[in-house]
Design an enzyme around this catalytic site. Structure first.
Site, PDB file in Angstrom:
ATOM      1  N   SER A 149      -7.303  15.251   5.162  1.00 27.04           N
ATOM      2  CA  SER A 149      -7.635  16.483   4.432  1.00 27.04           C
ATOM      3  C   SER A 149      -9.100  16.839   4.560  1.00 27.04           C
ATOM      4  CB  SER A 149      -7.321  16.318   2.936  1.00 27.04           C
ATOM      5  OG  SER A 149      -5.969  16.485   2.666  1.00 27.04           O
ATOM      6  N   HIS A 175      -8.768  19.521  -5.105  1.00 24.57           N
ATOM      7  CA  HIS A 175      -8.626  19.255  -3.672  1.00 24.57           C
ATOM      8  C   HIS A 175      -9.108  20.436  -2.831  1.00 24.57           C
ATOM      9  CE1 HIS A 175      -6.384  18.582   0.150  1.00 24.57           C
ATOM     10  NE2 HIS A 175      -6.578  17.307  -0.128  1.00 24.57           N
ATOM     11  N   ASP A 233      -4.379  25.769   0.087  1.00 29.08           N
ATOM     12  CA  ASP A 233      -4.550  24.498  -0.623  1.00 29.08           C
ATOM     13  C   ASP A 233      -4.236  24.676  -2.109  1.00 29.08           C
ATOM     14  OD1 ASP A 233      -5.965  21.905  -1.498  1.00 29.08           O
ATOM     15  OD2 ASP A 233      -6.357  21.909   0.649  1.00 29.08           O
ATOM     16  N   PRO A 242     -12.688  -1.149  18.083  1.00 29.65           N
ATOM     17  CA  PRO A 242     -13.452  -2.405  18.064  1.00 29.65           C
ATOM     18  C   PRO A 242     -12.582  -3.656  18.107  1.00 29.65           C
ATOM     19  CG  PRO A 242     -13.436  -1.387  15.888  1.00 29.65           C
ATOM     20  CD  PRO A 242     -12.830  -0.389  16.827  1.00 29.65           C
TER      21      PRO A 242
END
Length: 380
Positions: free
Chosen positions: A309, A99, A60, A348
């Site tokens: 992520s 991140h 990352d 739904p």
């Protein structure tokens, strides 16, 4: 391609990062109370299933190992035990974006908030820069290093030479039937090669719509992860979110993966599984996303983010719990167990199950997976 000795050439694409109550939703808190025999660890006195002894690689933007949830140090005897910065070419994989820190803490944080596998170790491989961008070449280098920790170019030599799990919350969108992007591309091939000895967990992507799974989540061996909302969450409301429903996020990339091989059209079912990936509260790097503080948590060191992520490290952490109990299970066996114990979710809007290209084999339930009976049967 015409140069003598060159077998093939593929584009070096740019890749980008794909952006408290989730742990009980996937059953991880129940797993923490069990030992490797399936008994209550508080009464048996044996080690609880918390990811102890399992190594997770976070590929990352790096990891802020100074954060309290991530141990406060880097190196031997630290939670973040190792890694490498492939962007700046040095041995300090410190985050400069935020991140990777959030992702690492979701998988294995252990502080004010606990990640899914709070006692697992983390290896940080920085392949994305301060703005969240990077290249396939660095991603491939990190994948290869994760199964060659001594860097002698001989992968998977023994259990000390590879990470148990690698988590990649990044990717590049693949056009349907692309010639240069998909299961046979260079980065997906690197994942398949690494899966000989590690378990590869990869974000499906946030591209909306069908046929939008990104590479390297297109890899055949990858455990590709889509995202769900959290049922009965009462905090921030997203535009398409009904808090009474347990539903797939609209942004979560859908399958199938479709590609051409020698003129033949092929298809692959993706994602494999879905997990909570919206409004996930975890460690913050400096003041990144400072406007997204966690609801109900008075704290300046955590933020809530959304994306596949965030769903991906949920699964990576869950696999750490599973590997602690069934260390001998390989990538394919773990994928089959997660698939067979996934909980099917209802759309739904039509009052029936989401199709397989939307939810894969259902939402992660690690409590069911840990209690799987018998040996997993892998069907190719």
């Amino acid at each position: 391609k015409k140069i003598k000795g060159v077998k093939s050439v593929s584009p070096n694409y740019e890749v980008e990062a794909t952006l408290m109550d989730s742990v009980p939703l996937i059953g991880a808190d129940k797993v923490w109370q069990l030992d490797t025999d399936g008994n209550n660890c508080a009464t048996s006195g044996k080690e609880c299933l918390t990811g102890k002894g399992i190594k997770i690689g976070i590929i990352d933007t790096g990891v802020d190992y100074t954060h309290k949830d991530l141990g406060g140090c880097f190196g031997n005897n630290c939670k973040v035990a190792g890694g490498y910065d492939f962007v700046n070419k040095d041995n300090d994989p410190k985050d400069d974006n935020g991140h990777g820190t959030h992702v690492a803490a979701t998988a294995a944080g252990n502080g004010i908030l606990k990640g899914v596998a709070p006692d697992a170790q983390i290896y940080a491989y920085k392949v994305l820069d301060a703005i969240g961008s990077g290249s396939f070449s660095n991603v491939i280098a990190a994948i290869e290093r994760s199964v060659d920790l001594n860097n002698n170019k001989i992968p998977c030599e023994n259990k000390n030479d590879y990470l148990d799990i690698i988590s990649l919350s990044l990717g590049e969108y693949c056009e349907t039937y692309s010639k240069d992007c998909g299961p046979d591309d260079s980065v997906s091939t690197a994942i398949d090669n690494a899966a000989v000895c590690t378990v590869a967990v990869i974000a499906a992507g946030n591209a909306y719509g069908y046929g939008t799974i990104g590479t390297p989540a297109t890899a055949r061996k990858a455990i590709t992860v889509g995202a769900t909302y959290k049922k009965n969450y009462q905090g921030i409301y997203w535009q398409d979110y009904d808090p009474k429903k347990d539903q797939i996020t609209s942004f979560s990339s859908r399958g199938p993966v479709a590609w051409n091989t020698a003129g033949e059209k092929k298809f692959l079912i993706k994602p494999d599984i879905v997990a909570p990936g919206a409004i996930i509260c975890a460690a913050q790097w400096k003041n990144a996303w400072n406007d997204r503080k966690c609801d109900g948590l008075v704290d300046e060191e955590h933020v809530q983010l959304g994306g596949t992520s965030m769903a991906t490290p949920m699964v990576a952490g869950a696999i750490a719990l599973l590997k602690q109990k069934y260390y001998q299970w390989n990538n394919d066996e773990i994928k089959m167990v997660l698939r067979s114990t996934g909980e099917k979710l209802i759309d739904p809007s039509v009052h029936q199950e989401y199709n397989i290209f939307t939810q894969g084999y259902g939402r992660l339930n690690i409590h069911k997976a840990v209690n799987f009976k018998g040996n997993p049967v892998v069907v190719s």
